[in-house]
Design a protein around this motif. Structure first.
Motif, PDB file in Angstrom:
ATOM      1  N   LYS A  38       0.840  -1.210   0.000  1.00 19.66           N
ATOM      2  CA  LYS A  38       0.000   0.000   0.000  1.00 19.66           C
ATOM      3  C   LYS A  38       0.871   1.255   0.000  1.00 19.66           C
ATOM      4  CE  LYS A  38      -3.209   2.475   2.919  1.00 19.66           C
ATOM      5  NZ  LYS A  38      -3.407   2.736   4.317  1.00 19.66           N
ATOM      6  N   ASN A  39       1.924   1.270   0.826  1.00 23.80           N
ATOM      7  CA  ASN A  39       2.819   2.433   0.894  1.00 23.80           C
ATOM      8  C   ASN A  39       3.543   2.659  -0.430  1.00 23.80           C
ATOM      9  OD1 ASN A  39       2.039   2.801   3.519  1.00 23.80           O
ATOM     10  ND2 ASN A  39       3.965   2.127   4.427  1.00 23.80           N
ATOM     11  N   LEU A  40       3.946   1.574  -1.095  1.00 28.25           N
ATOM     12  CA  LEU A  40       4.631   1.692  -2.380  1.00 28.25           C
ATOM     13  C   LEU A  40       3.693   2.267  -3.439  1.00 28.25           C
ATOM     14  CD1 LEU A  40       7.237   1.208  -3.940  1.00 28.25           C
ATOM     15  CD2 LEU A  40       6.411  -1.101  -4.440  1.00 28.25           C
ATOM     16  N   GLN A  41       2.454   1.792  -3.468  1.00 18.90           N
ATOM     17  CA  GLN A  41       1.479   2.322  -4.423  1.00 18.90           C
ATOM     18  C   GLN A  41       1.186   3.797  -4.154  1.00 18.90           C
ATOM     19  OE1 GLN A  41      -1.899  -0.256  -4.052  1.00 18.90           O
ATOM     20  NE2 GLN A  41      -0.936  -1.939  -5.175  1.00 18.90           N
ATOM     21  N   THR A  42       1.047   4.136  -2.885  1.00 18.53           N
ATOM     22  CA  THR A  42       0.775   5.530  -2.515  1.00 18.53           C
ATOM     23  C   THR A  42       1.942   6.434  -2.896  1.00 18.53           C
ATOM     24  OG1 THR A  42      -0.621   4.819  -0.684  1.00 18.53           O
ATOM     25  CG2 THR A  42       0.205   7.073  -0.600  1.00 18.53           C
ATOM     26  N   ALA A  43       3.167   5.985  -2.625  1.00 20.76           N
ATOM     27  CA  ALA A  43       4.358   6.785  -2.959  1.00 20.76           C
ATOM     28  C   ALA A  43       4.465   6.969  -4.468  1.00 20.76           C
ATOM     29  CB  ALA A  43       5.609   6.126  -2.392  1.00 20.76           C
ATOM     30  N   ALA A  44       4.207   5.914  -5.241  1.00 27.14           N
ATOM     31  CA  ALA A  44       4.280   6.021  -6.702  1.00 27.14           C
ATOM     32  C   ALA A  44       3.211   6.979  -7.226  1.00 27.14           C
ATOM     33  CB  ALA A  44       4.125   4.642  -7.328  1.00 27.14           C
ATOM     34  N   ARG A  45       1.999   6.896  -6.669  1.00 27.22           N
ATOM     35  CA  ARG A  45       0.914   7.788  -7.076  1.00 27.22           C
ATOM     36  C   ARG A  45       1.246   9.238  -6.713  1.00 27.22           C
ATOM     37  NH1 ARG A  45      -3.331   6.792  -3.653  1.00 27.22           N
ATOM     38  NH2 ARG A  45      -2.783   4.665  -3.970  1.00 27.22           N
ATOM     39  N   ASN A  46       1.793   9.448  -5.509  1.00 30.94           N
ATOM     40  CA  ASN A  46       2.171  10.802  -5.086  1.00 30.94           C
ATOM     41  C   ASN A  46       3.276  11.375  -5.965  1.00 30.94           C
ATOM     42  OD1 ASN A  46       0.283  10.717  -3.057  1.00 30.94           O
ATOM     43  ND2 ASN A  46       1.760  10.277  -1.428  1.00 30.94           N
ATOM     44  N   LEU A  47       4.222  10.523  -6.369  1.00 36.78           N
ATOM     45  CA  LEU A  47       5.299  10.983  -7.247  1.00 36.78           C
ATOM     46  C   LEU A  47       4.746  11.401  -8.600  1.00 36.78           C
ATOM     47  CD1 LEU A  47       8.333  11.434  -7.591  1.00 36.78           C
ATOM     48  CD2 LEU A  47       8.502   9.057  -8.371  1.00 36.78           C
ATOM     49  N   GLU A  48       3.804  10.635  -9.115  1.00 37.18           N
ATOM     50  CA  GLU A  48       3.178  10.975 -10.399  1.00 37.18           C
ATOM     51  C   GLU A  48       2.421  12.302 -10.289  1.00 37.18           C
ATOM     52  OE1 GLU A  48      -0.302   9.123 -13.200  1.00 37.18           O
ATOM     53  OE2 GLU A  48       1.059   7.714 -12.207  1.00 37.18           O
ATOM     54  N   THR A  49       1.693  12.488  -9.191  1.00 34.93           N
ATOM     55  CA  THR A  49       0.961  13.731  -8.963  1.00 34.93           C
ATOM     56  C   THR A  49       1.916  14.913  -8.841  1.00 34.93           C
ATOM     57  OG1 THR A  49      -0.796  12.525  -7.838  1.00 34.93           O
ATOM     58  CG2 THR A  49      -0.691  14.883  -7.428  1.00 34.93           C
ATOM     59  N   LEU A  50       3.012  14.702  -8.113  1.00 31.33           N
ATOM     60  CA  LEU A  50       4.009  15.767  -7.950  1.00 31.33           C
ATOM     61  C   LEU A  50       4.618  16.163  -9.286  1.00 31.33           C
ATOM     62  CD1 LEU A  50       6.053  15.068  -4.713  1.00 31.33           C
ATOM     63  CD2 LEU A  50       4.918  17.165  -5.353  1.00 31.33           C
ATOM     64  N   ASN A  51       4.886  15.190 -10.136  1.00 25.73           N
ATOM     65  CA  ASN A  51       5.431  15.509 -11.456  1.00 25.73           C
ATOM     66  C   ASN A  51       4.452  16.372 -12.247  1.00 25.73           C
ATOM     67  OD1 ASN A  51       7.938  14.227 -11.221  1.00 25.73           O
ATOM     68  ND2 ASN A  51       7.095  12.250 -11.834  1.00 25.73           N
ATOM     69  N   GLY A  52       3.169  16.046 -12.176  1.00 23.69           N
ATOM     70  CA  GLY A  52       2.155  16.873 -12.844  1.00 23.69           C
ATOM     71  C   GLY A  52       2.090  18.271 -12.261  1.00 23.69           C
ATOM     72  N   ASP A  53       2.162  18.372 -10.926  1.00 18.69           N
ATOM     73  CA  ASP A  53       2.141  19.678 -10.264  1.00 18.69           C
ATOM     74  C   ASP A  53       3.356  20.513 -10.653  1.00 18.69           C
ATOM     75  OD1 ASP A  53      -0.231  19.035  -9.009  1.00 18.69           O
ATOM     76  OD2 ASP A  53       0.727  18.422  -7.139  1.00 18.69           O
ATOM     77  N   LEU A  54       4.516  19.870 -10.717  1.00 16.35           N
ATOM     78  CA  LEU A  54       5.733  20.596 -11.098  1.00 16.35           C
ATOM     79  C   LEU A  54       5.671  21.070 -12.546  1.00 16.35           C
ATOM     80  CD1 LEU A  54       8.514  18.600  -9.243  1.00 16.35           C
ATOM     81  CD2 LEU A  54       8.070  21.043  -9.034  1.00 16.35           C
ATOM     82  N   ASP A  55       5.114  20.242 -13.432  1.00 15.65           N
ATOM     83  CA  ASP A  55       4.950  20.665 -14.830  1.00 15.65           C
ATOM     84  C   ASP A  55       4.018  21.869 -14.914  1.00 15.65           C
ATOM     85  OD1 ASP A  55       6.625  18.656 -15.711  1.00 15.65           O
ATOM     86  OD2 ASP A  55       4.985  17.317 -16.326  1.00 15.65           O
ATOM     87  N   PHE A  56       2.889  21.789 -14.193  1.00 16.68           N
ATOM     88  CA  PHE A  56       1.944  22.901 -14.179  1.00 16.68           C
ATOM     89  C   PHE A  56       2.618  24.167 -13.634  1.00 16.68           C
ATOM     90  CE2 PHE A  56      -1.239  25.444 -11.918  1.00 16.68           C
ATOM     91  CZ  PHE A  56      -2.106  25.725 -12.953  1.00 16.68           C
TER      92      PHE A  56
END
Length: 195
Positions: free
Chosen positions: A142-160
């Protein structure tokens, strides 16, 4: 703020996207924007845009640090998950598991681990909890999935955020250039009137 409003007569509401980051709007018509109340002085508009730019840069720094922490956290979770999976395989075996563990940076120690049903996991903030091996596996997945999802979201936020920074920089340049052209026209009119 100048960076978050468009040049229409619509209410000047801050548009929010991506973690509450206000959206910077590109000014199509600088001339009409500068005629709006509160935008008469180019220096004041540029100051507001610069403040908005600084806020974006601060947000970018925070998100970059968060991204770095997550990128370091994912391999640690993956490694711990692999160890727990190996322990699950050895769970029913009566013989001890031979392994090496890190005692300090670059210092490893050989160990013989007796068969066990429990494992202790560091949760952070100097907190360690004991879990059943299957519970630990589920938690780490669960922690690995959450961390991967958060990293993907952060990449989108940084692009924006990068787009907002670029838009604000272009808007500052356009307002500055408009002001230079305005001053040049005024100087030409003054010199023409004196002649």
């Amino acid at each position: 703020m100048a960076a978050t409003t468009d040049d229409s007569n619509a209410p000047q509401a801050i548009k929010k996207k991506y973690l509450g980051i206000p959206e910077a709007v590109f000014l199509e018509d600088v001339e009409s924007f500068m005629k709006q109340p509160g935008n008469e002085k180019a220096e004041a508009v540029i100051t507001r845009l610069h403040e908005q730019h600084q806020k974006y840069k601060f947000m970018e720094l925070n998100l970059s640090q968060k991204k770095l922490r997550l990128k370091n956290q994912i391999p640690q979770i993956t490694q711990t998950l692999q160890i727990v999976q190996h322990m699950q395989k050895k769970k029913g075996s009566p013989e001890p598991m031979e392994t090496h563990f890190m005692l300090a940076d670059s210092v490893f120690c050989k160990a013989s681990v007796p068969p066990t049903e429990k494992v202790c996991l560091w949760l952070g903030a100097n907190v360690m909890l004991e879990y059943d091996i299957d519970e630990a596996h589920a938690l780490l997945e669960k922690n690995l999935q959450t961390a991967a999802r958060n990293l993907e979201t952060l990449n989108g936020d940084l692009d924006f955020l990068q787009n907002q920074i670029t838009t604000t920089e272009v808007t500052m340049a356009r307002v500055y250039n408009w002001d230079v052209m305005r001053r040049s026209r005024e100087n030409m009119l003054k010199s023409a009137n004196k002649s």
